[in-house]
Design an enzyme around this catalytic site. Structure first.
Site, PDB file in Angstrom:
ATOM      1  N   GLY A 249      -4.338 -74.227  49.559  1.00 46.19           N
ATOM      2  CA  GLY A 249      -3.353 -73.771  48.419  1.00 46.19           C
ATOM      3  C   GLY A 249      -3.639 -73.922  47.075  1.00 46.19           C
ATOM      4  O   GLY A 249      -4.813 -74.364  46.695  1.00 46.19           O
ATOM      5  N   PRO A 250      -3.123 -73.762  46.363  1.00 41.72           N
ATOM      6  CA  PRO A 250      -3.349 -73.805  44.655  1.00 41.72           C
ATOM      7  C   PRO A 250      -3.484 -75.086  44.234  1.00 41.72           C
ATOM      8  O   PRO A 250      -3.167 -76.135  45.029  1.00 41.72           O
ATOM      9  CB  PRO A 250      -2.137 -73.243  43.777  1.00 41.72           C
ATOM     10  CG  PRO A 250      -0.985 -73.369  44.872  1.00 41.72           C
ATOM     11  CD  PRO A 250      -1.662 -72.955  46.060  1.00 41.72           C
ATOM     12  N   GLY A 252      -3.228 -78.841  42.861  1.00 41.71           N
ATOM     13  CA  GLY A 252      -1.912 -79.759  42.800  1.00 41.71           C
ATOM     14  C   GLY A 252      -0.933 -79.538  43.869  1.00 41.71           C
ATOM     15  O   GLY A 252       0.360 -79.946  43.686  1.00 41.71           O
ATOM     16  N   GLY A 254      -0.526 -80.542  46.639  1.00 41.12           N
ATOM     17  CA  GLY A 254      -0.170 -81.880  47.460  1.00 41.12           C
ATOM     18  C   GLY A 254      -0.831 -82.014  48.533  1.00 41.12           C
ATOM     19  O   GLY A 254      -0.520 -82.650  49.502  1.00 41.12           O
ATOM     20  N   LYS A 255      -2.002 -81.316  48.684  1.00 39.83           N
ATOM     21  CA  LYS A 255      -2.915 -81.484  50.115  1.00 39.83           C
ATOM     22  C   LYS A 255      -3.384 -82.921  50.181  1.00 39.83           C
ATOM     23  O   LYS A 255      -3.411 -83.643  51.344  1.00 39.83           O
ATOM     24  CB  LYS A 255      -4.082 -80.503  49.742  1.00 39.83           C
ATOM     25  CG  LYS A 255      -3.742 -79.147  49.706  1.00 39.83           C
ATOM     26  CD  LYS A 255      -5.019 -78.253  49.614  1.00 39.83           C
ATOM     27  CE  LYS A 255      -5.636 -78.163  48.248  1.00 39.83           C
ATOM     28  NZ  LYS A 255      -4.740 -77.679  47.058  1.00 39.83           N
ATOM     29  N   THR A 256      -3.816 -83.665  49.141  1.00 43.16           N
ATOM     30  CA  THR A 256      -4.249 -85.070  49.330  1.00 43.16           C
ATOM     31  C   THR A 256      -2.936 -85.804  49.609  1.00 43.16           C
ATOM     32  O   THR A 256      -2.798 -86.970  50.404  1.00 43.16           O
ATOM     33  CB  THR A 256      -5.032 -85.666  48.126  1.00 43.16           C
ATOM     34  OG1 THR A 256      -6.004 -84.872  47.627  1.00 43.16           O
ATOM     35  CG2 THR A 256      -5.290 -86.932  48.295  1.00 43.16           C
ATOM     36  N   HIS A 462       5.618 -54.670  39.686  1.00 42.95           N
ATOM     37  CA  HIS A 462       4.226 -54.853  40.527  1.00 42.95           C
ATOM     38  C   HIS A 462       4.560 -55.627  42.129  1.00 42.95           C
ATOM     39  O   HIS A 462       3.975 -55.201  42.763  1.00 42.95           O
ATOM     40  CB  HIS A 462       3.320 -55.988  39.630  1.00 42.95           C
ATOM     41  CG  HIS A 462       2.174 -56.194  40.258  1.00 42.95           C
ATOM     42  ND1 HIS A 462       1.006 -55.377  39.802  1.00 42.95           N
ATOM     43  CD2 HIS A 462       1.581 -57.084  41.069  1.00 42.95           C
ATOM     44  CE1 HIS A 462      -0.139 -55.740  40.355  1.00 42.95           C
ATOM     45  NE2 HIS A 462       0.408 -56.789  41.241  1.00 42.95           N
ATOM     46  N   GLU A 463       5.173 -56.652  41.713  1.00 44.49           N
ATOM     47  CA  GLU A 463       5.451 -57.438  43.246  1.00 44.49           C
ATOM     48  C   GLU A 463       6.380 -56.394  44.300  1.00 44.49           C
ATOM     49  O   GLU A 463       6.055 -56.622  45.406  1.00 44.49           O
ATOM     50  CB  GLU A 463       6.211 -58.759  42.746  1.00 44.49           C
ATOM     51  CG  GLU A 463       5.523 -59.733  42.068  1.00 44.49           C
ATOM     52  CD  GLU A 463       4.123 -60.032  42.328  1.00 44.49           C
ATOM     53  OE1 GLU A 463       4.052 -59.806  43.685  1.00 44.49           O
ATOM     54  OE2 GLU A 463       3.386 -60.112  41.524  1.00 44.49           O
ATOM     55  N   HIS A 466       3.843 -54.039  46.155  1.00 43.25           N
ATOM     56  CA  HIS A 466       3.323 -54.655  47.013  1.00 43.25           C
ATOM     57  C   HIS A 466       4.375 -54.683  48.367  1.00 43.25           C
ATOM     58  O   HIS A 466       4.252 -54.334  49.570  1.00 43.25           O
ATOM     59  CB  HIS A 466       3.023 -56.100  46.879  1.00 43.25           C
ATOM     60  CG  HIS A 466       1.791 -56.310  46.026  1.00 43.25           C
ATOM     61  ND1 HIS A 466       0.768 -55.512  45.932  1.00 43.25           N
ATOM     62  CD2 HIS A 466       1.704 -57.188  45.098  1.00 43.25           C
ATOM     63  CE1 HIS A 466      -0.118 -55.760  44.831  1.00 43.25           C
ATOM     64  NE2 HIS A 466       0.472 -57.033  44.282  1.00 43.25           N
TER      65      HIS A 466
END
Length: 650
Positions: A249-250, A252, A254-256, A462-463, A466
């Site tokens: 994921g991007p 920051g 929250g992976k850690t 744009h969104e 998609h």
């Protein structure tokens, strides 16, 4: 160069294999000289030749031991590979034994040689046959550190200080203790910033139950805690427990934090490692990186049950990517990691989490069953999740209405951003001598700016491009589409809108599937051009931008998956490799461009056929900022029915 007063430890040491003169011997090199000298002492006094093999201690700095070996041999004859001279033979992995047979044959012609083995498990029969003495070096003791400190000119160490240095990971002590820094200052830093790689207890902080968000990853973590408890009770074996996952994921997101919360939930210890941390050991030398990698796994094994989080996993690279001079390095690092992740290396009681911002850059072999076998995307939290995170860190200090206000104002913030903001709010409240109030939190929020309405309309178009094309071609199910009302002013890369899809687990990935995927990717700029006459630059110029991804897919259709004019395929998959092939392979760039243009026109035609639905949904998305897949499908169906009625009436 050297002085009579201290001939064994010269003030300056020229690395005979290096390009430049280095400073005085570092602490790890001094320690390596001391421990190796105990074995070599009686050989060095004689004029006869010798071959001695040393197996390094766990966590030993391979580069330091290599420098020490060269330093010890340098006192007799110049180092060289020429017959009759001294020689240092490095053994970093099994391939050095298999491919280095001729190196061992040379030993009978060399006068004196030292074989350095990164791990005692690599002491192959060839090494034992070649060596006069095989010694497994112990970790440097407190007394060794006392001797090294004297040789470095630091004077005598107290027992307490010597024990402190001996207890540190080699990389910590090497960083802290250096020439030019007073030893008391180095010792103060070691006490102030202790080794935090392995927690001595279950880390404090929130459990997964207390954290908001994380979706499927949280559900998996809660199930894992039940399995770990059953394992503790002897009801299941470790073979019944998932061995590892990939979180992506991007920055920051929250992976850690997820890793440490998982450890608390499972009552396990938390071990943090990163590719950058491994590479920093010994200035990135391969042997030192492999040693640091093994030490992280050994630390996790010693602390079991434990959660080992490997951050920045993508920076290790991929074996399929041509990295030029570094390709062999990356291949050996990945092979080493695969060995540690596989069943050949005991991992009972250890769950491994790989964390990355760029999952597509990770070697596919690391993501297979038995390794990092489950993959979870951790996105930035939505407003409801942000409210839960604020509530966790603020407790009952703000009302529900105030929490809702700050959660709404923190759009685009990650969990780490919220934690930092609350810390700043607490600091502000302390300065004013009172409890936190909403104004403290508001002041800590990032400076934001409302996105101009004209740009919001372009983002919405744009969104929706998609989303609508995605619904019409049905490559992957659409979940929702959303746009942001504000953006941060801190210069960070941020997404201002998103069409969210879910990839089907058992979807048959044919050429039609990939052409549909390309059409969906190009639907954004097609909608912009349809409604506004042209499209903006945001669809390109970034590894995960629409045009970049579409170009890569179109290239891989031709050269990787056999969907083009030839069944002959390549293993290329990295952006750099694909770009090189488009440049060098005759006609490939033209074929890829034709594919992109065809799918762009296809996406534009689909949107033109559903222009009424596009316009209606466009107004609703600008107003509501988020629409569900069901809303989009229903609107398309209703407008088609309306168009059909009008056609029949005429």
């Amino acid at each position: 160069m050297t002085t009579k007063k201290n001939r064994r430890f010269p003030k300056t040491y020229i690395d005979p294999y290096g390009d430049e003169e280095s400073d005085a011997l570092s602490l790890p090199t001094h320690l390596a000289v001391i421990t190796m000298s105990r074995v070599l002492r009686h050989f060095l006094k004689k004029r006869s030749g010798f071959v001695v093999a040393f197996a390094l201690p766990p966590g030993g700095n391979f580069n330091a031991y290599q420098r020490a070996a060269r330093f010890l041999l340098e006192g007799t004859l110049p180092l060289s590979k020429v017959e009759g001279y001294n020689y240092v033979v490095p053994v970093l992995d099994e391939t050095d034994v298999d491919e280095g047979f001729m190196e061992f044959r040379k030993l009978k012609r060399l006068r004196r040689a030292i074989i350095l083995v990164a791990d005692k498990k690599l002491l192959a029969n060839e090494i034992r046959l070649a060596a006069d003495v095989v010694a497994e070096l112990p970790p440097p003791s407190a007394d060794d550190h006392r001797i090294a400190a004297r040789n470095m000119g630091f004077g005598n160490l107290t027992d307490e200080d010597a024990a402190l240095l001996a207890s540190q990971p080699p990389i910590h002590a090497a960083i802290a203790v250096r020439h030019g820094r007073p030893l008391p200052a180095a010792l103060r830093r070691l006490r102030l910033y202790p080794n935090t790689g392995v927690s001595t207890d279950v880390p404090s902080g929130p459990t997964l139950q207390e954290l908001s968000g994380y979706g499927d990853a949280k559900s998996w973590g809660l199930e894992l805690s039940d399995d770990v408890e059953a394992w503790r009770d002897g009801k299941i074996t470790w073979d019944d427990i998932d061995r590892g996952i990939l979180l992506y994921g991007p920055p920051g997101s929250g992976k850690t934090s997820f890793g440490s919360a998982l450890a608390r939930t499972c009552g396990a210890k938390f071990v943090y490692a990163s590719a950058a941390q491994w590479q920093s050991s010994g200035s990135g030398y391969l042997g030192d990186m492999l040693t640091a990698m093994r030490k992280s796994f050994a630390d996790a094994e010693a602390a079991k049950p434990s959660i080992l989080l490997i951050d920045e996993l993508d920076s290790i690279g991929s074996r399929t990517e041509d990295a030029g001079r570094n390709s062999s390095y990356a291949r050996q690092v990945i092979n080493g990691l695969l060995e540690l992740l596989d069943g050949g290396q005991a991992r009972d009681g250890v769950i491994v989490i790989g964390a990355t911002n760029y999952p597509h850059l990770i070697d596919a072999a690391l993501l297979r069953s038995g390794r990092l076998e489950r993959h979870f995307e951790i996105g930035l939290p939505d407003e409801e999740t942000r409210a839960g995170i604020f509530r966790f860190y603020l407790g009952d200090r703000l009302s529900d209405e105030e929490i809702r206000i700050v959660a709404s104002a923190s759009e685009g913030w990650s969990g780490a951003d919220i934690e930092k903001g609350v810390r700043q709010a607490r600091r502000s409240a302390r300065r004013h001598g009172r409890e936190i109030i909403i104004s403290d939190v508001k002041e800590a929020l990032p400076p934001t700016r409302k996105i101009p309405m004209a740009m919001q309309r372009q983002i919405a178009a744009h969104e929706l491009g998609h989303a609508i094309v995605g619904v019409l071609v049905e490559a992957d199910p659409l979940i929702s589409v959303s746009i942001s009302e504000t953006c941060r002013e801190d210069g960070q890369v941020q997404s201002l809108g998103r069409a969210k899809f879910r990839e089907r687990m058992f979807n048959r990935k044919t050429s039609t599937y990939f052409l549909d995927k390309i059409a969906i990717l190009l639907g954004g700029i097609a909608a912009e051009e349809l409604l506004f006459g042209d499209f903006g630059s945001g669809a390109a110029g970034h590894p995960v931008a629409d045009l970049n991804l579409a170009t890569e897919l179109a290239t891989m259709m031709e050269i990787k998956w056999g969907f083009g004019g030839s069944l002959a395929v390549e293993l290329a998959g990295s952006p750099k490799e694909l770009e090189t092939l488009r440049t060098k392979r005759k006609g490939l760039h033209r074929i890829v461009d034709n594919t992109l243009k065809t799918q762009f026109q296809r996406a534009k035609a689909l949107l033109e056929e559903n222009r009424a639905a596009l316009i209606e949904l466009h107004g609703r998305l600008v107003r509501d900022r988020e629409l569900s897949a069901e809303t989009i499908r229903d609107t398309i169906a209703m407008n088609r029915e309306r168009d059909l009625k009008c056609l029949l009436q005429h």
